[in-house]
Scaffold this motif. Structure first.
Motif, short mmCIF file in Angstrom:
data_model
loop_
_atom_site.label_atom_id
_atom_site.label_comp_id
_atom_site.label_asym_id
_atom_site.label_seq_id
_atom_site.Cartn_x
_atom_site.Cartn_y
_atom_site.Cartn_z
N THR A 142 -12.85 13.61 -14.99
CA THR A 142 -11.69 14.36 -14.52
C THR A 142 -10.47 13.46 -14.40
OG1 THR A 142 -13.20 15.79 -13.27
CG2 THR A 142 -10.85 15.91 -12.72
N LEU A 143 -10.68 12.25 -13.89
CA LEU A 143 -9.58 11.29 -13.76
C LEU A 143 -9.00 10.94 -15.12
CD1 LEU A 143 -7.87 9.16 -12.23
CD2 LEU A 143 -9.83 7.60 -12.46
N VAL A 144 -9.85 10.63 -16.09
CA VAL A 144 -9.36 10.26 -17.42
C VAL A 144 -8.61 11.42 -18.05
CG1 VAL A 144 -10.08 9.63 -19.77
CG2 VAL A 144 -11.13 8.49 -17.80
N ASP A 145 -9.10 12.65 -17.87
CA ASP A 145 -8.40 13.81 -18.41
C ASP A 145 -7.00 13.93 -17.81
OD1 ASP A 145 -10.50 14.53 -20.03
OD2 ASP A 145 -11.28 16.09 -18.68
N ALA A 146 -6.89 13.74 -16.50
CA ALA A 146 -5.59 13.87 -15.83
C ALA A 146 -4.62 12.80 -16.32
CB ALA A 146 -5.77 13.76 -14.32
N LEU A 147 -5.08 11.56 -16.45
CA LEU A 147 -4.22 10.48 -16.92
C LEU A 147 -3.83 10.68 -18.37
CD1 LEU A 147 -6.06 7.43 -15.25
CD2 LEU A 147 -4.07 8.69 -14.40
N PRO A 192 0.83 -1.21 0.00
CA PRO A 192 0.00 0.00 0.00
C PRO A 192 0.86 1.25 0.00
CG PRO A 192 0.07 -0.96 2.19
CD PRO A 192 0.79 -1.93 1.27
N ASP A 193 0.24 2.35 -0.29
CA ASP A 193 0.95 3.63 -0.33
C ASP A 193 -0.02 4.73 0.09
OD1 ASP A 193 2.96 5.43 -0.74
OD2 ASP A 193 2.84 5.42 -2.92
N VAL A 194 0.52 5.87 0.40
CA VAL A 194 -0.30 7.03 0.73
C VAL A 194 0.29 8.25 0.04
CG1 VAL A 194 -1.15 8.55 2.55
CG2 VAL A 194 -0.97 6.10 2.99
N LEU A 195 -0.52 8.93 -0.74
CA LEU A 195 -0.09 10.16 -1.41
C LEU A 195 -0.62 11.35 -0.63
CD1 LEU A 195 -0.85 9.27 -5.15
CD2 LEU A 195 1.24 8.87 -3.86
N GLU A 196 0.18 12.40 -0.56
CA GLU A 196 -0.22 13.61 0.13
C GLU A 196 -0.51 14.71 -0.89
OE1 GLU A 196 2.40 14.87 3.17
OE2 GLU A 196 2.36 12.95 4.25
N VAL A 197 -1.69 15.32 -0.75
CA VAL A 197 -2.11 16.39 -1.67
C VAL A 197 -2.65 17.54 -0.83
CG1 VAL A 197 -3.52 17.01 -3.66
CG2 VAL A 197 -2.75 14.63 -3.37
N ARG A 198 -1.86 18.58 -0.70
CA ARG A 198 -2.26 19.78 0.06
C ARG A 198 -2.79 19.42 1.45
NH1 ARG A 198 -2.28 24.51 -2.69
NH2 ARG A 198 -2.18 24.43 -4.97
N GLY A 199 -2.04 18.59 2.14
CA GLY A 199 -2.41 18.25 3.50
C GLY A 199 -3.40 17.12 3.63
N ARG A 200 -3.98 16.71 2.50
CA ARG A 200 -4.89 15.56 2.52
C ARG A 200 -4.10 14.32 2.13
NH1 ARG A 200 -7.02 18.67 -1.16
NH2 ARG A 200 -7.10 16.99 -2.68
N THR A 201 -4.69 13.16 2.41
CA THR A 201 -4.05 11.91 2.02
C THR A 201 -4.95 11.14 1.08
OG1 THR A 201 -4.93 10.75 3.96
CG2 THR A 201 -2.75 11.74 4.16
N LEU A 216 -12.79 13.21 -4.31
CA LEU A 216 -11.49 13.56 -4.86
C LEU A 216 -11.68 14.54 -6.01
CD1 LEU A 216 -9.73 10.06 -4.96
CD2 LEU A 216 -9.75 11.75 -3.12
N GLY A 217 -10.62 15.30 -6.29
CA GLY A 217 -10.70 16.29 -7.35
C GLY A 217 -9.51 16.25 -8.28
N ALA A 218 -9.42 17.25 -9.14
CA ALA A 218 -8.40 17.29 -10.18
C ALA A 218 -6.99 17.19 -9.61
CB ALA A 218 -8.56 18.56 -11.02
N GLU A 219 -6.70 17.89 -8.51
CA GLU A 219 -5.35 17.85 -7.94
C GLU A 219 -4.96 16.45 -7.49
OE1 GLU A 219 -3.82 21.89 -6.01
OE2 GLU A 219 -5.67 21.16 -5.06
N ASP A 220 -5.94 15.75 -6.91
CA ASP A 220 -5.67 14.37 -6.48
C ASP A 220 -5.33 13.49 -7.67
OD1 ASP A 220 -6.50 14.78 -3.64
OD2 ASP A 220 -8.41 15.21 -4.60
N TYR A 221 -6.11 13.62 -8.74
CA TYR A 221 -5.90 12.78 -9.92
C TYR A 221 -4.59 13.14 -10.63
CZ TYR A 221 -10.85 11.70 -9.17
OH TYR A 221 -12.04 11.30 -8.62
N ILE A 222 -4.26 14.42 -10.64
CA ILE A 222 -3.00 14.84 -11.26
C ILE A 222 -1.81 14.27 -10.48
CG2 ILE A 222 -1.50 16.83 -11.69
CD1 ILE A 222 -4.08 18.42 -12.38
N THR A 223 -1.91 14.28 -9.15
CA THR A 223 -0.84 13.70 -8.32
C THR A 223 -0.68 12.21 -8.60
OG1 THR A 223 -1.22 15.33 -6.57
CG2 THR A 223 -0.07 13.30 -5.95
N ILE A 224 -1.80 11.51 -8.71
CA ILE A 224 -1.75 10.08 -9.03
C ILE A 224 -1.10 9.87 -10.39
CG2 ILE A 224 -3.20 8.09 -9.64
CD1 ILE A 224 -5.18 9.10 -7.47
N ALA A 225 -1.51 10.67 -11.37
CA ALA A 225 -0.99 10.53 -12.73
C ALA A 225 0.50 10.79 -12.80
CB ALA A 225 -1.74 11.48 -13.68
#
Length: 394
Positions: free
Chosen positions: A323-328, A255-264, A287-296
């Motif tokens: 939004t997810l597909v756009d980011a990827l 497992p992993d945890v990504l941090e996005v502006r203080g959120r996980t 989740l929003g665009a920033e989360d998906y961009i971080t994942i991508a």
């Protein structure tokens, strides 16, 4: 009286041919060249293990020339190393480890030695700790296989030469796979001039062999298996398991945890730059665009399972999927999907029917040979990046 433990000979070429026939591939001359070198190493390891002194007392192991395999992703480096590793008898002390995990163990060992030797000069403690670590490892491991060898920080760079010189002197046989040639390791790193001695050590004590054929077998597998499976069910889940195992060379996921502006953002499973999510995890939560961009930007391939049919009652999920597909898509990240309907029948509402057509178009393109070719560079760059990522892999 002289005693000997004699092992049956290992035929790596035969094992290799059986493996590629099982996977439906043709023999690769670059892989066969690597198999030849690994066969020589296997023979040396078994010959050394078979030899014993008088009264069955083992003599000190003589140094064995190891093998450093390097080349682009998808060429079969891990596969041929794993064949070599699996072919060695169980009584041969062996270990296969990801290089990052290995170095964590080294630093932990050295930290504990420093705590136990407070007051002594740091250089003396470091050198004695490295020698002690090498001695301990050599007692328990005679063959050491490193997957994805890389050097990303000065702390590792400064100790590798001393550590590996001790391991080689102890007779530990070493196999490494890497995306980089030795001369390209730790390029641009701090105090790299002190690291050059380690590069010379690799060249002197290991065979340096490129495995850089023209065929990317991971890409070929995706093209043949497809990247979109419907409908959902046990067959879809088994298909996803097979693809994930193939793309990650069957290594243990974590497992992993990504941090996005203080959120996980939790990641259920990841390995080798491939992350596995459920539709619920990514599209049924806020989740929003920033989360998906971080994942991508963090992973080169996303496996998304359980995408549901979308209508008016699931308009929020539909927006998140778009939004997810756009980011990827914008990041050149590969997307593998199991869904409850084909792409063109995934959305049946009216609110976002027009916008969702772009998602259908992009999902269709992301299944094409042209898309695979376009994203090949992104995958390669991910593996070449010497920055240790959040999942500890490069």
């Amino acid at each position: 009286m002289r005693h000997a433990m004699v092992h049956d000979p290992v035929n790596l070429l035969k094992r290799y041919q059986s493996r590629i026939a099982q996977d439906g591939f043709q023999s690769d001359p670059y892989q066969e060249r690597a198999i030849q070198s690994l066969q020589i190493l296997a023979n040396a390891v078994l010959s050394r293990t078979d030899r014993r002194g008088w009264f069955g007392i083992k003599r000190k192991a003589a140094p064995v020339r190891g093998l450093y395999l390097y080349g682009p992703v998808g060429r079969g480096k891990s596969m041929v190393m794993d064949l070599f590793f699996a072919s060695l008898p169980d009584d041969v002390k062996k270990r296969r480890v990801h290089f990052h995990d290995f170095m964590i163990g080294v630093h932990d060992f050295m930290h504990n030695r420093r705590l136990a030797a407070s007051g002594k000069a740091d250089n003396d403690v470091r050198d004695s700790a490295l020698l002690a670590f090498a001695d301990d490892l050599a007692r328990h491991v005679r063959v050491l296989c490193f997957d994805e060898f890389h050097v990303s920080n000065v702390a590792d760079a400064m100790i590798l030469g001393r550590l590996f010189a001790a391991l080689f002197d102890q007779g530990v046989a070493v196999v490494m796979t890497s995306n980089r040639a030795p001369d390209d390791l730790y390029k641009g790193g701090l105090q790299r001039d002190r690291f050059l001695l380690f590069i010379d050590l690799l060249k002197n004590r290991m065979e340096i062999l490129p495995l850089s054929g023209p065929v990317d077998y991971r890409l070929q597998y995706l093209e043949s298996s497809g990247v979109y499976f419907s409908p959902l069910g046990s067959a879809a889940h088994e298909w996803a398991d097979q693809i994930f195992a193939h793309l990650t060379d069957g290594v243990d996921a974590h497992p992993d945890v990504l941090e996005v502006r203080g959120r996980t953002v939790p990641v259920t499973q990841t390995a080798r730059g491939v992350a596995r999510f459920t539709f619920s995890e990514l599209c049924e939560h806020p989740l929003g665009a920033e989360d998906y961009i971080t994942i991508a930007r963090t992973y080169h391939t996303i496996l998304l399972e359980g995408v549901a049919k979308l209508g008016y009652d699931r308009r929020n999920e539909a927006v998140r999927l778009m939004t997810l597909v756009d980011a990827l898509y914008d990041a050149g990240t590969r997307l593998i999907i199991t869904a409850d309907a084909p792409v063109d029948r995934l959305y049946h509402g009216h609110d976002h029917a027009f916008e969702f057509q772009r998602t259908v178009s992009r999902l269709t393109e992301m299944q094409s040979t042209e898309w695979f070719a376009r994203t090949a560079q992104s995958v390669s760059e991910w593996h070449k990046n010497d920055t240790v990522r959040t999942d500890g892999r490069v």
